[in-house]
Design a protein around this motif. Structure first.
Motif, mmCIF file in Angstrom:
data_model
loop_
_atom_site.group_PDB
_atom_site.id
_atom_site.type_symbol
_atom_site.label_atom_id
_atom_site.label_comp_id
_atom_site.label_asym_id
_atom_site.label_seq_id
_atom_site.Cartn_x
_atom_site.Cartn_y
_atom_site.Cartn_z
ATOM 1 N N THR A 158 22.663 48.220 -30.224
ATOM 2 C CA THR A 158 23.428 46.158 -29.773
ATOM 3 C C THR A 158 23.110 46.213 -28.623
ATOM 4 N N ARG A 159 23.108 47.177 -27.495
ATOM 5 C CA ARG A 159 23.248 46.218 -26.242
ATOM 6 C C ARG A 159 21.245 46.085 -25.662
ATOM 7 N N GLU A 160 20.573 46.960 -26.150
ATOM 8 C CA GLU A 160 19.521 47.044 -26.563
ATOM 9 C C GLU A 160 18.580 45.211 -27.355
ATOM 10 N N ALA A 161 19.377 45.775 -28.222
ATOM 11 C CA ALA A 161 18.316 44.359 -29.434
ATOM 12 C C ALA A 161 18.972 42.432 -27.852
ATOM 13 N N LEU A 162 20.141 42.162 -27.592
ATOM 14 C CA LEU A 162 20.877 41.726 -26.668
ATOM 15 C C LEU A 162 19.492 41.909 -25.675
ATOM 16 N N ARG A 163 19.656 42.598 -24.954
ATOM 17 C CA ARG A 163 18.367 42.763 -23.361
ATOM 18 C C ARG A 163 17.487 42.157 -23.556
ATOM 19 N N ALA A 164 16.810 42.358 -25.685
ATOM 20 C CA ALA A 164 15.454 42.495 -25.525
ATOM 21 C C ALA A 164 15.394 40.419 -25.711
ATOM 22 N N TYR A 165 16.458 40.085 -26.651
ATOM 23 C CA TYR A 165 16.859 38.624 -26.930
ATOM 24 C C TYR A 165 16.782 38.047 -25.041
ATOM 25 N N GLY A 166 17.464 38.174 -24.716
ATOM 26 C CA GLY A 166 17.476 37.470 -23.624
ATOM 27 C C GLY A 166 16.245 37.774 -22.718
ATOM 28 N N MET A 167 15.756 38.378 -22.302
ATOM 29 C CA MET A 167 14.909 38.437 -21.207
ATOM 30 C C MET A 167 13.582 37.952 -22.317
ATOM 31 N N ALA A 168 13.518 37.811 -23.252
ATOM 32 C CA ALA A 168 12.254 37.473 -23.964
ATOM 33 C C ALA A 168 12.304 35.205 -24.267
ATOM 34 N N PHE A 169 13.717 35.643 -24.132
ATOM 35 C CA PHE A 169 14.066 34.210 -24.027
ATOM 36 C C PHE A 169 14.621 33.354 -22.590
ATOM 37 N N GLY A 170 14.391 34.163 -22.157
ATOM 38 C CA GLY A 170 14.697 33.871 -20.456
ATOM 39 C C GLY A 170 13.073 33.593 -20.073
ATOM 40 N N VAL A 186 28.430 41.477 -22.088
ATOM 41 C CA VAL A 186 28.896 41.303 -23.061
ATOM 42 C C VAL A 186 28.356 41.742 -23.864
ATOM 43 N N ALA A 187 27.774 42.830 -23.823
ATOM 44 C CA ALA A 187 27.886 43.869 -24.978
ATOM 45 C C ALA A 187 28.163 45.581 -24.264
ATOM 46 N N VAL A 188 28.160 45.719 -22.973
ATOM 47 C CA VAL A 188 27.959 46.631 -21.921
ATOM 48 C C VAL A 188 29.416 46.496 -21.673
ATOM 49 N N VAL A 189 30.399 45.700 -21.005
ATOM 50 C CA VAL A 189 31.868 44.927 -21.011
ATOM 51 C C VAL A 189 32.877 45.777 -22.122
ATOM 52 N N SER A 190 31.945 45.016 -23.636
ATOM 53 C CA SER A 190 32.868 45.889 -25.126
ATOM 54 C C SER A 190 32.560 46.782 -25.399
ATOM 55 N N ASP A 191 31.924 47.769 -24.609
ATOM 56 C CA ASP A 191 31.179 49.229 -24.911
ATOM 57 C C ASP A 191 30.892 48.697 -26.562
ATOM 58 N N ALA A 192 29.855 48.207 -26.779
ATOM 59 C CA ALA A 192 28.627 48.023 -27.139
ATOM 60 C C ALA A 192 28.186 49.427 -27.812
ATOM 61 N N SER A 193 27.466 49.316 -29.017
ATOM 62 C CA SER A 193 25.621 49.955 -29.012
ATOM 63 C C SER A 193 24.975 50.352 -28.145
ATOM 64 N N ASP A 194 24.320 51.307 -28.034
ATOM 65 C CA ASP A 194 23.427 51.400 -26.999
ATOM 66 C C ASP A 194 21.457 49.902 -27.671
#
Lengths: 315, 315
Positions: free
Chosen positions: B187-199, B177-185
């Motif tokens: 923000t993208r990294e924060a969401l990725r880190a969240y998803g990896m840790a949650f996963g 979602v960060a990627v398709v909405s052109d969020a900042s790097d």
């Protein structure tokens, strides 16, 4: 295959090896096996010839060749799994988990690589074409199985099956190059029509040889399709005519001694061999005709010559 | 799941049904089964919450949710096939061809649909993310098998396995979602880190419960992973310490009577249960912390609350 594109094909071998590299040893091994196996590289050859015909950018053409060949390899791996299971049916042999993991996951890994190539290509139209192609391959495979299970054998369904098995991917190899090089709609359509007709001819030839070929030349016994419950064009006429003996053989997957030989006899009596040969001739004709509107050049002549070579094998 | 995104989840159910429509009856049936099964829709929920957080365009967010859930479903289908084969190992039962066709081809059909969604989205960056995600899922699956075959059990490899099994796809749901909405790097990294840790927390919880959970709550006997030759974190410490009894049980896939019970005893004695619980707590902490830099809002709080719920199940 064709001197015209020898250089591209050599570069292709290096590129596809790189695509299949992985840090996971088992995946790397499978990738190397696949690259080593090589094969005829029919689809990449078609892509490179289409690239020469359209004077397409070299890297874009290479990506189409790689994406199409990887999708082809993935579908072969997933097919093997199904066929493998089938040949074991009714036996006590334990199903080898290793074979399963290899087939499913290495096929999926190739599909992941296709996605990577599509990302680099950045063409939504080519991604859409590959999506359609992949969906039709799956539908063809499932439909073939559904035909046998529901015993609904008819020509229109058979047509969809052979298109999914072979034609859509052959067409994608040449249409894909038209798409990524922004060719006109007419050119795209001409190449698509060529690929579909050539692909149908190719699969019809395979189906013909599987039953009516020479086992020595084939390197395997005839009747493999029958034993897997597949009804192909040489047999379809008998089924449509309600031939009870043929139907019984088809329903028991040619399981009784002499079944394959008897069905071949019936097929020849009813002209199923000649009808299949003339269907192949018709598709070869259509493939050649589809390219008539494109400018004459060595690449076009090479494309036109390829389907004829298929026809020669069953004449 | 979360009232905040109830409307999007309802729309999601209609959209995913449409994605799985096919003219081939057998494929259509499988698609309906899958839609009917529903599931928790964890990944779509995460995508919609990320969409709310980033105020992303609704249709782009929907496409990320669809692509990620279809890839998840495809990987489940292909996993089932492998596990299915495994449970039959050594038995005389004929492998059911129908099950094979269903699993492989309907999974592939879903992957074809993912390609279609990517074509509509038209984002090369999202296509590249999905390619990476799919490749890592395959690598994780094969690596898990490779660990058992080569008897190379270690923590770094286990980490790659659980990331491939769960984390990369959970991360793709929010990062996508960060990627398709052109969020900042950032923000993208924060969401990725969240998803990896949650996963990772999610998969660790699964692995914990598989051995140390309550069979009545789980609805199945404990030790399933062991019987499939899988070594998970609760057991890993024993193996690394060279515990001969544990190693013997692992090598024979807990095939002797009392093996599972004995290994649970050993795990508890060596603190493998507590170490796993604290690893989960660490990942939950990391997931929450990853979002700290993003603006506070109900969607962020909802995202932060989800991993904690996982932890509660193993406390």
């Amino acid at each position: 295959m064709v001197p015209l594109i020898a250089e591209q094909l050599a570069a292709f071998e290096r590129r596809i090896e790189a695509e299949l590299r992985s840090d996971v040893a088992f995946i790397q091994a499978i990738g190397s096996d696949l690259v080593g196996a090589g094969g005829k590289r029919l689809r990449p050859s078609l892509a490179f010839l289409a690239g020469a015909l359209l004077e397409a950018e070299a890297e874009s053409t290479m990506r189409v060749a790689l994406a199409v060949e990887l999708l082809h390899s993935a579908s072969l791996l997933h097919d093997d799994l199904i066929d493998d299971a089938d040949t074991r049916r009714g036996t006590a042999a334990a199903f080898r988990r290793y074979g399963n993991v290899v087939s499913v996951m290495s096929g999926d890994y190739m599909l992941a690589r296709v996605l990577g190539i599509l990302a680099k290509t950045g063409s939504s139209a080519f991604t859409a074409l590959m999506s359609d192609t992949a969906a039709r391959i799956c539908e063809g495979e499932v439909l073939q199985f559904q035909m046998a299970t529901l015993e609904t054998w008819d020509r229109p369904t058979y047509q969809v099956v052979i298109e999914g098995k072979t034609a859509v991917l052959v067409a994608a190899a040449v249409e894909g190059v038209a798409v990524v090089s922004d060719a006109s709609d007419a050119t795209r359509e001409a190449l698509r029509a060529y690929g579909m007709a050539f692909g149908r001819a190719f699969q019809l030839r395979d189906d013909f040889l599987d039953l009516l070929g020479d086992p020595a030349t084939l390197g395997k016994p005839v009747g493999g399709d029958l034993r897997e419950g597949k009804v192909t064009l040489p047999v379809l006429g008998l089924i449509e005519d309600g031939n009870a003996e043929a139907l019984a053989i088809v329903r028991r997957h040619a399981g009784d001694p002499g079944d394959v030989e008897r069905l071949i006899e019936l097929v020849r009596q009813h002209g199923g061999d000649r009808r299949t040969q003339s269907a192949i001739a018709g598709e070869v004709e259509a493939a050649t005709a589809a390219l008539a509107s494109l400018p004459p050049c060595p690449a076009r002549e090479a494309l036109m010559a390829l389907p004829r070579a298929e026809l020669d094998r069953v004449a």
